[in-house]
Design a protein around this motif. Sequence first.
Motif, PDB file in Angstrom:
ATOM      1  N   ALA A  60      44.645  -4.619 -39.027  1.00 39.12           N
ATOM      2  CA  ALA A  60      44.744  -5.769 -39.355  1.00 39.12           C
ATOM      3  C   ALA A  60      44.660  -5.600 -40.949  1.00 39.12           C
ATOM      4  N   VAL A  61      45.372  -6.814 -40.600  1.00 33.82           N
ATOM      5  CA  VAL A  61      46.157  -6.587 -42.535  1.00 33.82           C
ATOM      6  C   VAL A  61      45.942  -8.335 -43.089  1.00 33.82           C
ATOM      7  N   LEU A  62      45.196  -7.300 -44.978  1.00 35.68           N
ATOM      8  CA  LEU A  62      44.544  -8.659 -45.607  1.00 35.68           C
ATOM      9  C   LEU A  62      45.473  -8.477 -46.781  1.00 35.68           C
ATOM     10  N   ARG A 237      39.223 -16.453 -45.364  1.00 34.56           N
ATOM     11  CA  ARG A 237      40.036 -15.061 -44.414  1.00 34.56           C
ATOM     12  C   ARG A 237      39.479 -13.436 -44.463  1.00 34.56           C
ATOM     13  N   LEU A 238      38.160 -13.805 -45.502  1.00 37.07           N
ATOM     14  CA  LEU A 238      37.861 -12.662 -45.711  1.00 37.07           C
ATOM     15  C   LEU A 238      36.634 -12.562 -44.514  1.00 37.07           C
ATOM     16  N   VAL A 239      36.078 -12.844 -44.235  1.00 36.43           N
ATOM     17  CA  VAL A 239      35.139 -13.140 -42.920  1.00 36.43           C
ATOM     18  C   VAL A 239      35.894 -12.440 -42.029  1.00 36.43           C
ATOM     19  N   ARG A 240      36.938 -13.619 -41.610  1.00 32.63           N
ATOM     20  CA  ARG A 240      37.848 -13.366 -40.057  1.00 32.63           C
ATOM     21  C   ARG A 240      38.510 -11.936 -40.053  1.00 32.63           C
ATOM     22  N   TRP A 241      38.884 -11.438 -41.971  1.00 27.81           N
ATOM     23  CA  TRP A 241      39.464  -9.543 -41.459  1.00 27.81           C
ATOM     24  C   TRP A 241      38.928  -8.660 -41.213  1.00 27.81           C
ATOM     25  N   LEU A 242      37.286  -8.672 -41.981  1.00 31.00           N
ATOM     26  CA  LEU A 242      36.605  -7.913 -41.576  1.00 31.00           C
ATOM     27  C   LEU A 242      36.236  -8.197 -39.857  1.00 31.00           C
ATOM     28  N   HIS A 243      36.382  -8.721 -39.917  1.00 24.71           N
ATOM     29  CA  HIS A 243      35.641  -9.350 -38.094  1.00 24.71           C
ATOM     30  C   HIS A 243      36.939  -8.520 -37.442  1.00 24.71           C
ATOM     31  N   ASP A 244      38.283  -8.946 -37.699  1.00 27.84           N
ATOM     32  CA  ASP A 244      39.724  -8.495 -36.864  1.00 27.84           C
ATOM     33  C   ASP A 244      39.258  -6.305 -37.136  1.00 27.84           C
ATOM     34  N   VAL A 245      39.265  -5.911 -38.091  1.00 31.18           N
ATOM     35  CA  VAL A 245      38.714  -4.902 -38.047  1.00 31.18           C
ATOM     36  C   VAL A 245      38.027  -4.048 -37.746  1.00 31.18           C
ATOM     37  N   HIS A 263      33.152 -18.261 -37.187  1.00 34.82           N
ATOM     38  CA  HIS A 263      33.536 -16.249 -37.038  1.00 34.82           C
ATOM     39  C   HIS A 263      32.101 -15.919 -35.206  1.00 34.82           C
ATOM     40  N   GLU A 264      33.137 -15.711 -35.036  1.00 32.45           N
ATOM     41  CA  GLU A 264      32.584 -14.487 -33.717  1.00 32.45           C
ATOM     42  C   GLU A 264      31.619 -13.263 -34.135  1.00 32.45           C
ATOM     43  N   GLY A 265      29.692 -14.077 -33.585  1.00 33.13           N
ATOM     44  CA  GLY A 265      29.108 -12.988 -33.965  1.00 33.13           C
ATOM     45  C   GLY A 265      27.707 -13.503 -33.194  1.00 33.13           C
ATOM     46  N   LYS A 266      26.859 -12.718 -33.818  1.00 36.65           N
ATOM     47  CA  LYS A 266      25.145 -12.848 -33.646  1.00 36.65           C
ATOM     48  C   LYS A 266      24.019 -13.489 -34.211  1.00 36.65           C
ATOM     49  N   TRP A 267      23.510 -14.516 -34.359  1.00 37.57           N
ATOM     50  CA  TRP A 267      23.055 -15.544 -35.422  1.00 37.57           C
ATOM     51  C   TRP A 267      21.377 -14.813 -34.906  1.00 37.57           C
ATOM     52  N   ILE A 268      20.684 -14.210 -35.795  1.00 38.23           N
ATOM     53  CA  ILE A 268      19.333 -14.178 -35.553  1.00 38.23           C
ATOM     54  C   ILE A 268      18.717 -15.429 -37.014  1.00 38.23           C
ATOM     55  N   PRO A 269      17.864 -16.433 -35.583  1.00 42.01           N
ATOM     56  CA  PRO A 269      17.859 -18.012 -36.629  1.00 42.01           C
ATOM     57  C   PRO A 269      16.181 -17.302 -37.315  1.00 42.01           C
ATOM     58  N   ILE A 270      15.689 -17.832 -38.565  1.00 41.97           N
ATOM     59  CA  ILE A 270      14.826 -16.764 -38.774  1.00 41.97           C
ATOM     60  C   ILE A 270      13.805 -18.293 -39.999  1.00 41.97           C
ATOM     61  N   LEU A 271      12.646 -18.271 -39.705  1.00 40.76           N
ATOM     62  CA  LEU A 271      12.038 -19.706 -40.151  1.00 40.76           C
ATOM     63  C   LEU A 271      12.325 -19.336 -41.664  1.00 40.76           C
TER      64      LEU A 271
END
Length: 856
Positions: A60-62, A237-245, A263-271
């Motif tokens: 993955a290139v940035l 772009r940085l969020v996407r690149w870190l995921h692609d890495v 962006h792909e990932g896991k959401w942990i909802p918190i009050l």
Amino acid sequence: MANDVKTVYKSLGLCGFGLGSNSAAVDVKDGKILRIRPMHYDDAYDIEDMRPWRIEVNGAVLEPKDKTMPTPLQYAYKKRVYSKNRIPYPLKRVDWDPNGDRHPETRGISKYERISWDEATDIIASELKRIHAQYGPLAVLAQVDGHGESKIIHAAHGCPGKLLDLMGGYTLQARQPDSWEGWTWGAKHIWGMDPVGKQGNVQNLFQDIAENGDAVLYWGADPETTPWGWGGMQPGRLVRWLHDVGLKSIFISPDLNYTGAAHEGKWIPILPNTDAALHCAIAYVWIKEDTYDKDYLATHSVGFEDFKNYIMGGEDGVPKTPKWAAPITGITERQIKALARYWAKHVVSIAHCAGGGLIRAAYSSEPARLEVALLAMQGLGKPGAGQINFMDWGLFGIDEIYPLPRSACQPDLSSIYNGWAMLTYPVNFIPKTLIPQAIMNPPVKWRGGHVIAGLPAEDQVVEWDFPHDGDYELHMIWTDSPCWQTCWNGGYEMQRALQHPNLEFILAQHPWLENDCLFADIILPTTTKLEVRDISADLFSGQYNMLMHEEQAIPHVGESLSDFEAVGEVAKKLGLYEEYVGGTEDELIRKGFDNSGVQDMVSYEEFMEKGYYVVPTAEDWEDDPRGMRPFYDDPQANPLLTPTGLIEFKSTLLEQFFPDDEERPPVPHFVPYGESHSESLLHPRAEEYPFLLVTNHPRWRVHAQNDDNTWCREIETCKVKGPDGYMYEPIWVNPKDAVVLGLKDGDIVKMYNERGAVLGGIRLSERVIPHAIYQDHGARVDTIVLGELDRAGANNLICPSNTTSKNAPGEVTNSFLVNLEKVDVFELARQYPEAFDHAYEAETGQIAIDKIVEGA
């Protein structure tokens, strides 16, 4: 493009402090803006001469693009420039007579009349002389701080202070570290970081995290939204690149914000207001299961045993277990354990974007300190582990907070910068959070030094007061940042303060007739940056740094003058013009260039001919230290800015000066409520106000800027069209809560607490956790009942007035208790006909000037 189209380059930051921002090209024809578009670096420079950087990890290139990356807000800015809300000429409040009755009680209600610049400046000069003679210079409060366009010579947020200094001084409204309150009042006491106290050394950190990390926790962070007004699209772009890495993305927040949704990932909802409880429970799991770095803590920290004692229940008899934290946070016990165990086995970093809402909530010092405690327990500074910020590269020209490849130079225009927003050394000042009290109920006292970010933690223990040693109270305000009500804490209290009889004169200068301007006695129209010539810098693109000669794009709109010119007209009446201006525009631009740091890289003639200079990437950027690695490798040779030079789980300063402070104790705690605040679902007050309001940075505004942009208002998530045609600020409500409340999508509701109420339009969404509701902050004020009810959804009006905690004078503008109630807007219109026949057009948000200015 056709020969009759002129293109000028602008550092188009809408929130820049003069530090520069992501740049754009502005195409102009016949004195009108045609469009705003990206600026191509290779129009004037060979890309190879710019030494483009490149980071490749796992394929993955940035790398930087060959053009700038403005955001939609910047593309749409021509609608803001040509808004009907622009102040067309100087105005005077009709029932304010400088030689007779002043009627402070009708501020915010009165209409205005047109006057000339000559008459306006005569009145201003006369009032300044009178107040100086009667009370002394310190009776003038200069509100010369806040977010604004990235202008340098013609900067807002400071020019009045320059003139007032020449007159013998003034009282400064001291700027708070608003986007990083918790870091300043809390994290600085555990790891001592400067210049703003919110993050560690992040130099070159993105490459290190990509190469060595496993996951990033986006803790309340929304990099796709927060930097829009001053940066560009690079954070996304940085969020996407870190995921692609290959890094896992975990989003922890009450709302699934745009970054989490896109962006792909896991959401942990918190009050809201419970992050500190989650921090404590994670620490408990690590201690109980012996999965933290004891060797690191032995050499890099002090006070851990005191912290451990609190976490395990030795201090208060309450072990901070996941079972304890689950009902507080809304996160299941299983999820808390899973997160803690994953983190203990992997290299994890925490990402922020100005801190998120948790940093501007009650007792925000505690989650900020506890976050650093967790990072330390897993070896802060080891390869791939740190805290990163997706916004502040380029801030103050400090390489240590530049997580991307470093430029050979960060252009510095401080030698000619006329915005004094970051002034840190006034003798007489008042924290911004205490202004209403200082006006209505002086004297005020506080602990917290100058309250401005960037000063050592030791400054926070100093005692201050206002008025001081027999000085007079405030009798005049001069503001070039007239947005207190909707951008700060407890805005209804400020409305009442602005009507106080002690304030004999309020002067505002601003491009748009909105918010605090409508409480001023005299209003001066000022320009946007597209109407002035200047020199500027681009330091926030995350690609290349640039120095720019900014030509004037369009003529001044109406009778507006730049902030620098407007104050200059007053200076002329006071006989201080030559001292005030300090040179011609050409001389100041040349002086800025000669002291910018790039003067040895390019000639002034070439710079002016091409219009900008792209600073090449530093040749040795890959040799730069990576984040906190030097401290990790050798804490004795690379000490922190704490009294001990180490991570302080028990703060030396807080133990010495505030040993009994239960709201910010020497050891970080979870503090749900206390002497200063009761903004918690655990407090009995929640029975009447059962929802915690989340108020993040808005996606379609920059704080209160852009709320009248008709392009943005057409977007469904920007506004909710009510049955009366008015565009209401959305309130996101979980469907489970809506059923209980009897609400449906599109309903108009009153959101209220004991401090007042604002209206909003319901958007049902599972992207907000039950028992929390979400509404962007920064909607412009549209009063129905002064001090009680607002139509536009300016929720800072009902924020707490108390500060972060009793010894930390920061703002609290997020995560506070409210309730919702459906309203009939037609019944409200019958009840308040004058308010509903207001000056703002229902759908566009544009002003009907004849309803505010007599004879317009």
